[in-house]
Design an enzyme around this catalytic site. Structure first.
Site, PDB file in Angstrom:
ATOM      1  N   CYS A   1       0.808  -1.226   0.135  1.00  0.00           N
ATOM      2  CA  CYS A   1      -0.334  -0.178  -0.059  1.00  0.00           C
ATOM      3  C   CYS A   1       0.668   1.463  -0.062  1.00  0.00           C
ATOM      4  O   CYS A   1       1.679   1.607  -0.806  1.00  0.00           O
ATOM      5  CB  CYS A   1      -0.781   0.076   1.073  1.00  0.00           C
ATOM      6  SG  CYS A   1      -2.183   0.978   0.687  1.00  0.00           S
TER       7      CYS A   1
ATOM      8  N   HIS B   1      -3.850  -5.123   1.558  1.00  0.00           N
ATOM      9  CA  HIS B   1      -3.002  -5.427   3.206  1.00  0.00           C
ATOM     10  C   HIS B   1      -2.778  -6.862   3.699  1.00  0.00           C
ATOM     11  O   HIS B   1      -3.381  -7.209   4.369  1.00  0.00           O
ATOM     12  CB  HIS B   1      -3.722  -4.776   4.179  1.00  0.00           C
ATOM     13  CG  HIS B   1      -3.540  -2.955   4.246  1.00  0.00           C
ATOM     14  ND1 HIS B   1      -2.893  -3.154   4.702  1.00  0.00           N
ATOM     15  CD2 HIS B   1      -4.225  -2.269   3.231  1.00  0.00           C
ATOM     16  CE1 HIS B   1      -2.294  -1.066   4.204  1.00  0.00           C
ATOM     17  NE2 HIS B   1      -3.587  -0.710   3.622  1.00  0.00           N
TER      18      HIS B   1
ATOM     19  N   GLU C   1      -1.383  -8.529   5.740  1.00  0.00           N
ATOM     20  CA  GLU C   1      -0.638  -8.257   6.861  1.00  0.00           C
ATOM     21  C   GLU C   1      -2.140  -7.886   8.207  1.00  0.00           C
ATOM     22  O   GLU C   1      -2.408  -7.822   8.822  1.00  0.00           O
ATOM     23  CB  GLU C   1       0.070  -7.122   7.286  1.00  0.00           C
ATOM     24  CG  GLU C   1      -0.510  -6.417   7.406  1.00  0.00           C
ATOM     25  CD  GLU C   1      -0.402  -5.374   6.063  1.00  0.00           C
ATOM     26  OE1 GLU C   1      -0.103  -5.940   5.357  1.00  0.00           O
ATOM     27  OE2 GLU C   1      -0.482  -3.682   5.815  1.00  0.00           O
TER      28      GLU C   1
END
Ligand code: GLN
Length: 200
Positions: free
Chosen positions: A78, A170, A172
């Site tokens: 990102c 994302h 994560e």
């Protein structure tokens, strides 16, 4: 094996949690010296202009470019993707130019600032739940850049050029660790190459 996570601003803690779940040691990177002990670097999501300013002030900007030239695996997610891009549609922030793509900030528009889409990463058949938050768009890929995943509207969202990996979403923020594992294989390959060089 040790992975460094740039910890100047943004969601570095979430990346650290993912690697810890995979039993990988993590170091939070805040200075150029920290880069010397890691096998791969993650540049997380956050606010790209803020991270760019802190990168510059800490001297990390130039050191990361040097490490990238030496082959260190680097993964930008990102805001991190914005910072590793060679070209940006907007005039700000300055980028490090590690991967030959053109990126546009907040590409997916205000009304859909955040959304989730099932994507297929690196020809896998099991979908990956990709979370987009005010995400950048990869509007051009050039040279040796390989597209590893596209969104429903056919825009590249995961790209790789040699030792550099970029994702506009994302990974994560999900429990699915496959893309972290993919980056670990890049770091392991580079680690092995360096060990071989030392032996010979
Ligand atoms: N839109 C943000 C920027 O331009 C990036 C958003 C994110 O990292 N989730 O910096």
């Amino acid at each position: 094996m040790r992975i460094g996570i740039l910890a100047l601003q943004g969601d570095f803690q979430e990346h650290a949690t993912c690697f810890t779940k995979l039993d990988i040691s993590v170091t939070e990177i805040r200075s150029a010296a920290d880069l010397e002990i890691i096998d791969g670097l993650v540049i997380p999501g956050g606010e790209s202009t803020t991270i760019a300013k802190l990168l510059n002030e800490s001297g990390l900007n130039d050191s990361i470019v040097k490490k990238s030239d030496l082959g260190m695996p680097i993964w930008g997610t990102c805001a991190g993707l914005i910072l590793i891009s060679k070209e940006l549609s907007e005039s700000d922030p300055p980028t490090m130019g590690l991967i030959d793509i053109k990126t546009s900030r907040n590409y997916y528009g205000r009304q859909i600032d955040s959304f989730v889409e099932n994507i297929y990463f690196a020809s896998e058949t099991v979908p990956f739940e990709a979370i987009f938050i005010r995400a950048p768009g990869i509007i051009e890929t050039r040279g040796n850049v390989v597209t590893l995943a596209k969104s429903r509207n056919k825009i590249p969202i995961a790209v790789r050029e040699d030792n550099i990996l970029g994702t506009s979403f994302h990974p994560e923020l999900t429990d699915d660790l496959r893309i972290h594992e993919y980056f670990l294989t890049m770091a392991e390959d580079s680690h092995k190459k360096l060990e071989n060089l030392k032996e010979n």
